[in-house]
Design a protein around this motif. Structure first.
Motif, PDB file in Angstrom:
ATOM      1  N   PRO A  59      43.761  77.703  33.326  1.00 43.29           N
ATOM      2  CA  PRO A  59      44.089  77.883  34.740  1.00 43.29           C
ATOM      3  C   PRO A  59      43.069  77.282  35.703  1.00 43.29           C
ATOM      4  O   PRO A  59      43.453  76.749  36.747  1.00 43.29           O
ATOM      5  N   VAL A  60      41.783  77.353  35.374  1.00 45.63           N
ATOM      6  CA  VAL A  60      40.781  76.774  36.278  1.00 45.63           C
ATOM      7  C   VAL A  60      40.854  75.253  36.233  1.00 45.63           C
ATOM      8  O   VAL A  60      40.838  74.584  37.274  1.00 45.63           O
ATOM      9  N   ALA A  61      40.968  74.700  35.049  1.00 44.13           N
ATOM     10  CA  ALA A  61      41.037  73.246  34.921  1.00 44.13           C
ATOM     11  C   ALA A  61      42.273  72.674  35.613  1.00 44.13           C
ATOM     12  O   ALA A  61      42.191  71.664  36.318  1.00 44.13           O
ATOM     13  N   THR A  62      43.426  73.312  35.427  1.00 43.38           N
ATOM     14  CA  THR A  62      44.644  72.776  36.039  1.00 43.38           C
ATOM     15  C   THR A  62      44.644  72.978  37.555  1.00 43.38           C
ATOM     16  O   THR A  62      45.159  72.126  38.295  1.00 43.38           O
ATOM     17  N   ALA A  63      44.045  74.055  38.041  1.00 45.41           N
ATOM     18  CA  ALA A  63      43.928  74.247  39.486  1.00 45.41           C
ATOM     19  C   ALA A  63      43.040  73.167  40.094  1.00 45.41           C
ATOM     20  O   ALA A  63      43.352  72.597  41.153  1.00 45.41           O
ATOM     21  N   VAL A  64      41.937  72.869  39.426  1.00 43.51           N
ATOM     22  CA  VAL A  64      41.031  71.812  39.904  1.00 43.51           C
ATOM     23  C   VAL A  64      41.722  70.456  39.827  1.00 43.51           C
ATOM     24  O   VAL A  64      41.607  69.630  40.745  1.00 43.51           O
ATOM     25  N   GLY A  65      42.468  70.205  38.747  1.00 43.82           N
ATOM     26  CA  GLY A  65      43.180  68.939  38.627  1.00 43.82           C
ATOM     27  C   GLY A  65      44.172  68.719  39.747  1.00 43.82           C
ATOM     28  O   GLY A  65      44.257  67.623  40.315  1.00 43.82           O
ATOM     29  N   LEU A  66      44.922  69.754  40.098  1.00 43.75           N
ATOM     30  CA  LEU A  66      45.900  69.633  41.181  1.00 43.75           C
ATOM     31  C   LEU A  66      45.215  69.349  42.508  1.00 43.75           C
ATOM     32  O   LEU A  66      45.661  68.478  43.284  1.00 43.75           O
ATOM     33  N   GLU A  67      44.119  70.050  42.790  1.00 43.37           N
ATOM     34  CA  GLU A  67      43.400  69.820  44.045  1.00 43.37           C
ATOM     35  C   GLU A  67      42.770  68.427  44.072  1.00 43.37           C
ATOM     36  O   GLU A  67      42.745  67.766  45.109  1.00 43.37           O
ATOM     37  N   ASN A  68      42.288  67.963  42.933  1.00 39.47           N
ATOM     38  CA  ASN A  68      41.720  66.625  42.841  1.00 39.47           C
ATOM     39  C   ASN A  68      42.770  65.561  43.175  1.00 39.47           C
ATOM     40  O   ASN A  68      42.493  64.599  43.912  1.00 39.47           O
ATOM     41  N   ILE A  69      43.989  65.738  42.664  1.00 39.13           N
ATOM     42  CA  ILE A  69      45.062  64.787  42.972  1.00 39.13           C
ATOM     43  C   ILE A  69      45.409  64.841  44.458  1.00 39.13           C
ATOM     44  O   ILE A  69      45.674  63.805  45.085  1.00 39.13           O
ATOM     45  N   ARG A  70      45.404  66.048  45.038  1.00 49.29           N
ATOM     46  CA  ARG A  70      45.651  66.153  46.481  1.00 49.29           C
ATOM     47  C   ARG A  70      44.622  65.359  47.271  1.00 49.29           C
ATOM     48  O   ARG A  70      44.945  64.678  48.260  1.00 49.29           O
ATOM     49  N   ILE A  71      43.355  65.434  46.866  1.00 54.39           N
ATOM     50  CA  ILE A  71      42.298  64.683  47.560  1.00 54.39           C
ATOM     51  C   ILE A  71      42.533  63.187  47.421  1.00 54.39           C
ATOM     52  O   ILE A  71      42.419  62.435  48.398  1.00 54.39           O
ATOM     53  N   ILE A  72      42.864  62.735  46.214  1.00 56.02           N
ATOM     54  CA  ILE A  72      43.139  61.310  45.997  1.00 56.02           C
ATOM     55  C   ILE A  72      44.260  60.837  46.914  1.00 56.02           C
ATOM     56  O   ILE A  72      44.172  59.762  47.524  1.00 56.02           O
ATOM     57  N   GLU A  73      45.300  61.654  47.051  1.00 56.16           N
ATOM     58  CA  GLU A  73      46.429  61.265  47.896  1.00 56.16           C
ATOM     59  C   GLU A  73      46.087  61.366  49.378  1.00 56.16           C
ATOM     60  O   GLU A  73      46.354  60.431  50.154  1.00 56.16           O
ATOM     61  N   GLU A  74      45.496  62.482  49.802  1.00 59.01           N
ATOM     62  CA  GLU A  74      45.216  62.693  51.221  1.00 59.01           C
ATOM     63  C   GLU A  74      44.238  61.667  51.770  1.00 59.01           C
ATOM     64  O   GLU A  74      44.360  61.226  52.927  1.00 59.01           O
ATOM     65  N   ARG A  75      43.258  61.282  50.981  1.00 61.06           N
ATOM     66  CA  ARG A  75      42.230  60.342  51.444  1.00 61.06           C
ATOM     67  C   ARG A  75      42.560  58.901  51.081  1.00 61.06           C
ATOM     68  O   ARG A  75      41.758  58.001  51.315  1.00 61.06           O
TER      69      ARG A  75
END
Length: 445
Positions: A329-345
């Motif tokens: 759960p921690v790894a997948t939560a971090v992965g999802l947020e990381n992808i959001r950053i890649i997309e948003e920025r």
């Protein structure tokens, strides 16, 4: 080198076994101790700052010290620090990330399975390929083809597909079901006057000849990185993937795209498959999926790949595989947020914008009297040096000189490889290559 008895360096030598070193010599040299990171920089325990020119291990897309990822990790740790996805259990973060990856996939995919590293993921893909072949009543269709200088990990099956002697020697690898074809290095392997397309057709003919020699009924899959990275950064020549895919389709051979390094923006598109028109049956993702803030990898598979696996599990009564940390759960939560950053920025766009200057600076280095060639695409590239009397010595000296100038890169033989965080600025590219140019001037045999 002598270290104080209770220093990190001395205790590291005393207690830790390190990868990719001469283990006996390591006791004499010790390690560079990295204490913190910020953006494209890391700092050692003396306070010296380095540009991380390899993004850690080809992986820290969003840079170091990204608080959004640490905040998400803490929030998930506080809520549900661990749970598994075995035996009719699940949790929100793994479902959210699986859904996101299916939505992002460059070709229609059906299911996602999470593991913790690229090696682990590729090893499981091999098991799934064999499981699927049995499900389809093709127990002889089990051979896997990789490429010389390809890299797919170091576990037993993945290490066997890897085409690097250093990962095979004394490990009793590769397994006897694994075969290899040539590295698609047009610059180094083309015949006189042979164009890139002609070379690509020759590579495809070599693959077809191997399949026919082995028997198409015995060959199950072909593994390939869109851009070969850990073998020395080899960008496929014109027409290569189109020619290779035509052969695979002709003989009903699965295509596994190892996007562990290319995925999430490295080549200037979200996936290397998009850059080169690859239509895989399976994709393997890791590294930039979480910027390596947490161990995480993902296997994406088409419905055509998945359906026989599901049917076989019904026949047997279960799918007899699983890892404790799959879908953590921690790894997948971090992965999802990381992808959001890649997309948003728009870090994929930043890769495209920075790439021309990045590649131009590589070309400038390659024009140096001590160099012989450069290769690259997007924000991944390499400079190959003229070899010294001892193979690999020039690369090692270049890597050490670059570090002295404040840049961490990676020597693979006599090739120095670069893969900076996708957040890198124009100014930071110039600073990195200015330092590397000074390093190249400084080395001598």
């Amino acid at each position: 080198m002598t270290f104080l008895p209770n220093s990190v360096e001395a205790r590291d030598i005393a207690y830790q076994l390190h990868p990719l070193v001469d283990l006996q010599n390591y006791g004499k040299t010790g390690a560079l101790v990295i204490e913190r990171g910020e953006g494209v920089y890391v700092f050692d325990n003396t306070g010296k700052r380095y540009i991380e020119g390899l993004a850690g291990l080809w992986s820290v897309a969003v840079g170091f010290g990204e608080m959004r990822l640490s905040d998400v990790a803490k929030a998930q740790m506080d809520k549900l620090p661990y749970y598994h996805v075995f035996a009719h259990k699940t949790h929100g973060p793994s479902v959210d990330l699986a859904e996101k990856l299916i939505q992002m996939a460059p070709v229609p995919m059906s299911k996602v399975h999470f593991t913790s590293s690229g090696s682990e993921a590729n090893d499981l893909v091999v098991k799934l390929i064999w499981y699927r072949a049995n499900a389809l009543g093709r127990p002889e269709k089990k051979k896997i083809i990789g490429r010389v200088k390809g890299y797919h990990g170091v576990t037993i099956a993945a290490g066997s597909i890897t085409g690097l002697a250093r990962n095979h020697a004394s490990f009793d690898l590769p397994l006897d079901r694994m075969r290899h074809v040539s590295c698609p290095d047009h610059a180094g392997m083309a015949l006189p006057g042979e164009s890139e397309i002609e070379f690509s057709r020759r590579m495809a003919a070599e693959l077809e000849a191997l399949i026919l020699a082995e028997g198409p009924e015995t060959v199950a899959a072909f593994f390939g990185e869109p851009v070969m990275a850990s073998g020395g950064v080899y960008v496929p020549p014109e027409g290569y993937w189109q020619e290779i895919q035509a052969v695979l389709r002709k003989y009903d051979v699965l295509l596994v795209a190892d996007e562990v390094i290319c995925g999430f923006g490295r080549t200037g598109e979200m996936f290397g498959c998009q850059t080169f028109g690859i239509e895989p049956d399976v994709m393997v993702l890791s590294k930039q999926i979480s910027s390596s803030y947490m161990p995480l990898s993902a296997i994406l598979m088409t419905e055509g790949f998945y359906a026989p696996v599901a049917e076989e599990s019904a026949r047997i009564g279960t799918f007899g595989h699983g890892f404790t940390a799959s879908g953590h759960p921690v790894a997948t939560a971090v992965g999802l947020e990381n992808i959001r950053i890649i997309e948003e920025r728009d870090l994929v766009g930043n890769c495209r914008r920075r790439s021309p200057r990045f590649l131009a600076r590589l070309a400038e280095l390659a024009a140096h009297p001590k160099a012989k060639a450069w290769r690259g695409i997007g924000l991944i590239g390499a400079v190959e040096l003229k070899p010294w009397q001892q193979a690999g010595a020039a690369g090692a000296a270049f890597q050490a000189a670059a570090m002295a100038e404040g840049v961490i890169a990676r020597a693979i033989g006599d090739t120095l490889c670069f893969c900076p965080p996708l957040i890198i600025s124009a100014e930071e590219i110039e600073a990195m290559f200015d330092a590397v140019a000074r390093a190249l001037d400084a080395i001598s045999e």
